[in-house]
Design a protein around this motif. Structure first.
Motif, PDB file in Angstrom:
ATOM      1  N   TYR A 229     -67.605  28.434  10.726  1.00 45.87           N
ATOM      2  CA  TYR A 229     -68.867  27.929  11.263  1.00 45.87           C
ATOM      3  C   TYR A 229     -69.936  27.839  10.176  1.00 45.87           C
ATOM      4  O   TYR A 229     -70.686  26.886  10.104  1.00 45.87           O
ATOM      5  N   GLU A 230     -69.986  28.866   9.332  1.00 50.32           N
ATOM      6  CA  GLU A 230     -71.021  28.938   8.299  1.00 50.32           C
ATOM      7  C   GLU A 230     -70.429  28.557   6.953  1.00 50.32           C
ATOM      8  O   GLU A 230     -69.649  29.301   6.385  1.00 50.32           O
TER       9      GLU A 230
ATOM     10  N   SER B 170     -72.677  22.346   7.353  1.00 53.01           N
ATOM     11  CA  SER B 170     -72.180  23.470   8.162  1.00 53.01           C
ATOM     12  C   SER B 170     -70.886  23.083   8.861  1.00 53.01           C
ATOM     13  O   SER B 170     -70.562  21.904   9.015  1.00 53.01           O
TER      14      SER B 170
ATOM     15  N   LEU C 282     -70.343  23.342  12.004  1.00 49.49           N
ATOM     16  CA  LEU C 282     -70.709  22.615  13.219  1.00 49.49           C
ATOM     17  C   LEU C 282     -70.970  21.141  12.908  1.00 49.49           C
ATOM     18  O   LEU C 282     -70.510  20.252  13.639  1.00 49.49           O
TER      19      LEU C 282
ATOM     20  N   SER D  14     -65.912  32.234  13.194  1.00 39.75           N
ATOM     21  CA  SER D  14     -67.249  32.707  12.830  1.00 39.75           C
ATOM     22  C   SER D  14     -67.323  34.220  12.887  1.00 39.75           C
ATOM     23  O   SER D  14     -66.695  34.848  13.738  1.00 39.75           O
TER      24      SER D  14
ATOM     25  N   LYS E 180     -70.284  35.554  13.342  1.00 41.07           N
ATOM     26  CA  LYS E 180     -71.439  35.801  14.216  1.00 41.07           C
ATOM     27  C   LYS E 180     -70.980  35.824  15.664  1.00 41.07           C
ATOM     28  O   LYS E 180     -70.279  34.935  16.114  1.00 41.07           O
TER      29      LYS E 180
ATOM     30  N   ASN F 288     -72.668  35.371  18.265  1.00 46.74           N
ATOM     31  CA  ASN F 288     -73.614  34.632  19.087  1.00 46.74           C
ATOM     32  C   ASN F 288     -72.874  33.639  19.989  1.00 46.74           C
ATOM     33  O   ASN F 288     -72.223  32.716  19.513  1.00 46.74           O
TER      34      ASN F 288
ATOM     35  N   ASN G 235     -73.538  29.813  19.493  1.00 46.81           N
ATOM     36  CA  ASN G 235     -72.762  29.090  18.490  1.00 46.81           C
ATOM     37  C   ASN G 235     -71.420  28.638  19.056  1.00 46.81           C
ATOM     38  O   ASN G 235     -70.980  27.520  18.810  1.00 46.81           O
ATOM     39  N   ARG G 236     -70.763  29.513  19.809  1.00 48.09           N
ATOM     40  CA  ARG G 236     -69.474  29.158  20.423  1.00 48.09           C
ATOM     41  C   ARG G 236     -69.657  27.978  21.370  1.00 48.09           C
ATOM     42  O   ARG G 236     -68.871  27.031  21.352  1.00 48.09           O
TER      43      ARG G 236
ATOM     44  N   LYS H  15     -72.011  25.673  21.344  1.00 53.50           N
ATOM     45  CA  LYS H  15     -72.303  24.455  20.575  1.00 53.50           C
ATOM     46  C   LYS H  15     -71.005  23.839  20.040  1.00 53.50           C
ATOM     47  O   LYS H  15     -70.828  22.622  20.084  1.00 53.50           O
ATOM     48  N   CYS H  16     -70.124  24.671  19.533  1.00 53.19           N
ATOM     49  CA  CYS H  16     -68.864  24.168  18.973  1.00 53.19           C
ATOM     50  C   CYS H  16     -67.965  23.592  20.063  1.00 53.19           C
ATOM     51  O   CYS H  16     -67.378  22.522  19.882  1.00 53.19           O
TER      52      CYS H  16
END
Length: 131
Positions: free
Chosen positions: A54-55, A60, A62, A83, A85, A87, A90-91, A93-94
């Motif tokens: 992810y990062e 990025s 994403l 990832s 993270k 969060n 983020n999951r 969004k992906c």
């Protein structure tokens, strides 16, 4: 013929680990940036699965995912995001952007292997139906 995986991770330890983990049974291409991966894809390389962090430095993970899912030539390649993270935003969004799966680091290598195998089986079945 071995199925091909494209790994995108800028961490040398993770990239090396994933290459070792999957290299015995798959052809593995490891890129350290999304830009490098896009260049490799644009040379008419079509992996059976993309595993992307992810990062990343630069573009990025994403943004890379969004880009290839909008590109007709690459949109059907399954993508698994990784990832460190935890969060859930983020999951989400992906997954909304088209990722087939999202794995949190650190992960169990056996679980990752099973999920990769399942995605490759599904990808193979879809490819057979297309021809």
């Amino acid at each position: 013929m071995k199925q091909q995986l494209l790994l995108i991770d800028d961490n040398p330890m993770m990239g090396g680990f994933l290459t070792h983990l999957f290299g015995k049974d798959h052809d593995v291409m490891w890129c350290t940036t999304a830009e490098e991966a896009l260049g490799w894809l644009q040379k008419r390389n079509l992996p059976d699965l993309i595993i992307c962090d992810y990062e990343l430095t630069g573009i990025s993970g994403l943004e890379f995912l969004k880009h290839i899912k909008k590109t007709g030539f690459f949109k059907d390649i399954p993508v698994m995001m990784l990832s460190g993270k935890t969060n859930s935003e983020n999951r989400i969004k992906c997954l909304e952007a088209g990722a087939e799966d999202f794995i949190m680091k650190p992960f169990n290598p056996t679980e990752l292997g099973i999920k990769v195998g399942n995605l490759l089986t599904k990808s193979n079945e879809i490819a057979k139906k297309a021809y």
